[in-house]
Design an enzyme around this catalytic site. Structure first.
Site, PDB file in Angstrom:
ATOM      1  N   ASP A  47      -4.318  18.299 -25.674  1.00 27.45           N
ATOM      2  CA  ASP A  47      -3.422  18.371 -26.830  1.00 27.45           C
ATOM      3  C   ASP A  47      -4.270  18.631 -28.071  1.00 27.45           C
ATOM      4  OD1 ASP A  47      -1.135  17.851 -28.574  1.00 27.45           O
ATOM      5  OD2 ASP A  47      -2.126  15.949 -28.990  1.00 27.45           O
ATOM      6  N   CYS A  89       3.375   1.876   2.813  1.00 28.15           N
ATOM      7  CA  CYS A  89       4.664   1.179   2.742  1.00 28.15           C
ATOM      8  C   CYS A  89       5.706   2.061   2.046  1.00 28.15           C
ATOM      9  CB  CYS A  89       4.513  -0.139   1.981  1.00 28.15           C
ATOM     10  SG  CYS A  89       3.448  -1.361   2.767  1.00 28.15           S
ATOM     11  N   CYS A 132       0.857  -1.184   0.000  1.00 29.71           N
ATOM     12  CA  CYS A 132       0.000   0.000   0.000  1.00 29.71           C
ATOM     13  C   CYS A 132       0.894   1.235   0.000  1.00 29.71           C
ATOM     14  CB  CYS A 132      -0.937   0.007   1.209  1.00 29.71           C
ATOM     15  SG  CYS A 132      -0.069   0.053   2.789  1.00 29.71           S
TER      16      CYS A 132
END
Length: 686
Positions: free
Chosen positions: A404, A17, A14
């Site tokens: 873009d 961590c 996760c």
């Protein structure tokens, strides 16, 4: 002097961590580290007093793995664990939920089958829970590990005592299998997102026709040096950045720079590696090779943007950080209170186990993966590919969307936009004469004119003058087609017959039919649209006016690094930015944006660097993607609320001894059914 290094990190389950590893590394003197949970890598800048093995040892001391090379394929190993666990776990779930199929000794079979599922299949959760416990922390894995182990251990005791009605092997095995499925899907998404740099570097030429001693020889691109000359034939990629030494041609740079109109180049003009030679043979002198090329610099930009993203702390982990300690304390208090109040050891233990089982995060564990699976499945049907749960968090708060131009708002292909005949001439005749001469040219503008004209007369005495135009004899008359001043959003060519101008043809990159409506829909969703392009300002403003983007929201004539800077500037102004693009030149900006959406009709690099892929290449799908993501996130939040509502309502009843483990298991199953049913509502999204 510091050194930069990239480490492959394993064992993270996760975002917390990643945060823990990052804090651990940054405690070292002179170290600056950024850990990315999504790409499972750490970028570390460290002083000369340290060695790479010191960094690896630090990561390992936190309970995780690290290496200088890529670790094992987590998706492949996760699939093996999932398949084996599912094979053992499915019979356990069936026996537990269908009493009619039970047979003598079925509980012993469930015990044998559930043991490897809970122990080996659930090992990633148990290991992560142990690592978190070492750091006095708790996450989703802590809840999963505690809940499945509690249900399994209680069931083992029940079997040994001969109580067949008190077994809860099916939730222990079922939750493990389902969460492994969610973890596998997540690992695959992370693997795909980490392939952006490899895809970007694949665009470059693999070999080059270099001129040495007047002799042309094809060698690997790595052997080309600065100052050497190389040949680029029509249709070939330019091997590296350089300057044209001889020859003239048109260069298609749309994939790299975003420029929709091919660039005319001749001696002294610069060219960029990985662009396409769309015209004649040219000889180029290499000016930059290897890591110094624009393509390599773009790869670096993508990597930096990906690692610069703030890691997303999952909602379930944030809640469980408080919920788990409360449940543990409540279970301990329940056991102690029953014993102190004179309850039997059996009743006391039953109440405490009921607390753990009612708190088992079945519904909590299902809340995100079920909604994500249904939502992403529905998205795939609609041409929307969402890469992971982090994407959903971004869509909730985006308030600006950068678009873009080439290939996103426009078709990305040159077409005839308009024909303006002079007095006394018809538009069809002007187009026919222009196409008659252009049929001998390979220029993209010429191909667009020819494609629009139909049947053409015979051409004689064709002459092409690079940078000026073409001429030839058509039906006895001299016809010239030459570049004229720009008109609106296109490139204008003038048609001259025997020295007399007879009209003009405007060729350009036309807006997609749905672009204007899509931009209006994005505004209705609360997003401010911006147009961002490497094309000229005149062209950009003309396209913006056509599709409904305000002039002050047009950013034109920018290189790939400039696109990243434009996104960063909006973010620094407080905007949460979504970016839609399709080219290599968009990849770094897509990675930098809080939410990147790539047109599936574009380059693989843009797709890999994005969070969402729009398969159909229709800008309207971008609006659908925002709506679907927000709806999915809403379902997840609703699931989490009701999952905890069941737990919170049941905890005091379990502590009071009013819920035995069997009823607690039933309540737990009911909450899971509710969560799954709620998630299935996403199937009707349109």
């Amino acid at each position: 002097m510091s050194t930069d290094i990239e480490l492959a990190i394993s064992g993270m389950t996760c975002a917390s961590c990643a945060n823990r590893i990052e804090r651990k590394l940054n405690k070292l003197d002179g170290v600056e580290a950024s850990v990315n949970y999504t790409t499972e890598t750490a970028w570390v800048s460290y002083p000369g007093t340290l060695e790479p093995h010191d960094l690896i040892a630090t990561v390992e001391s936190a309970g995780y793995g690290a290496s200088l090379s890529a670790g094992p394929d987590e998706a492949a190993s996760g699939l093996s664990r999932l398949l084996v666990s599912a094979a053992f776990g499915l019979p356990v779930v069936v026996l537990g939920m269908v009493p009619a199929w039970r047979f003598d000794g079925w509980q012993w079979v469930s015990l044998v089958l559930a043991t490897p599922v809970v122990a080996w299949g659930g090992w990633p959760f148990h290991r992560a829970a142990a690592v978190n416990a070492r750091h006095a922390a708790s996450t989703m894995d802590t809840l999963v590990s505690m809940g499945t182990i509690a249900a399994f251990c209680w069931s083992v005791v029940a079997v040994l005592r001969g109580d067949t009605m008190g077994t809860y092997f099916e939730p222990a095995a079922g939750v493990t299998v389902f969460l492994l499925a969610g973890r596998y899907a997540e690992a695959r998404a992370k693997k795909r997102s980490g392939a952006a740099l490899a895809a970007l570097l694949e665009l470059g030429a693999k070999d080059v026709a270099v001129l040495r001693g007047g002799v042309e020889a094809r060698v690997p691109i790595g052997e080309l040096g600065v100052g050497e000359e190389f040949v680029v034939r029509p249709g070939e990629k330019v091997a590296t950045d350089g300057v044209v030494a001889s020859g003239r041609s048109s260069i298609d740079a749309a994939l790299v720079t975003g420029e929709s109109v091919p660039l005319e180049v001749g001696p002294g003009d610069p060219v960029v590696g990985a662009t396409i030679n769309a015209g004649g043979r040219i000889v180029v002198t290499a000016t930059r090779v290897g890591a110094q090329t624009q393509l390599a610099q773009m790869a670096r930009l993508v990597a930096e943007a990906q690692h610069g993203k703030a890691t997303v702390q999952r909602l379930a982990d944030r809640i469980s950080g408080v919920f788990v300690p409360v449940v543990l304390a409540l279970a301990a208090v329940t056991l102690a209170a029953w014993l102190l109040l004179g309850g039997s050891a059996d009743d006391s233990f039953t109440a405490a186990v009921s607390v753990l089982i009612i708190a088992c995060p079945c519904a909590l564990g299902l809340a995100t993966p079920t909604a994500l699976m249904v939502g992403t499945g529905r998205g795939a049907q609609l041409g929307i590919l969402i890469k992971g749960p982090e994407v959903l968090e971004s869509t909730r708060v985006v308030d600006a969307i950068v678009l873009d131009k080439t290939g996103t708002i426009t078709t990305g292909e040159m077409t005839v936009l308009d024909v303006n005949p002079a007095s006394g001439f018809e538009a069809a005749e002007v187009l026919r004469l222009a196409a008659a001469v252009e049929q001998a040219s390979e220029h993209p503008i010429a191909r667009a004119i020819v494609a629009a004209a139909g049947t053409l007369p015979h051409l004689e005495d064709f002459v092409s003058t690079p940078g000026v135009g073409v001429r030839g004899r058509v039906e006895g008359t001299l016809v010239e087609v030459r570049r004229a001043p720009a008109a609106g959003s296109g490139t204008t060519v003038e048609v001259v017959v025997d020295g007399r101008p007879v009209g003009t043809v405007v060729v350009g990159d036309e807006a997609k039919p749905t672009s204007a409506a899509a931009i209006a829909t994005l505004r209705a969703l609360g997003l401010r649209p911006y147009l961002l392009t490497g094309d000229s300002a005149a062209v950009a403003h003309a396209v913006a006016a056509h599709v409904g983007i305000a002039p002050q929201d047009v950013i034109a004539e920018v290189l790939p690094a400039g696109k990243v800077d434009a996104v960063k500037q909006l973010q620094q102004q407080g905007a949460t930015v979504a970016m839609v693009g399709d080219g290599v030149n968009d990849a770094a900006a897509l990675a930098q944006a809080d939410l990147g959406l790539a047109m599936g009709t574009g380059s693989d690099v843009a797709i890999e660097a994005s969070d969402v892929t729009l398969v159909r290449g229709d800008l309207m799908v971008a609006a659908d993607a925002i709506r679907l993501s927000r709806r999915t996130l809403g379902i997840i939040r609703g699931n989490l609320f009701w999952a905890f509502a069941y737990n919170v309502a049941g905890l005091p009843l379990a502590a009071a001894g009013l819920l035995n483990p069997m009823i607690a298991g039933a309540a737990m199953a009911l909450s899971s059914v509710f969560v799954v049913t709620n998630s299935l509502r996403l199937r009707s999204f349109s």
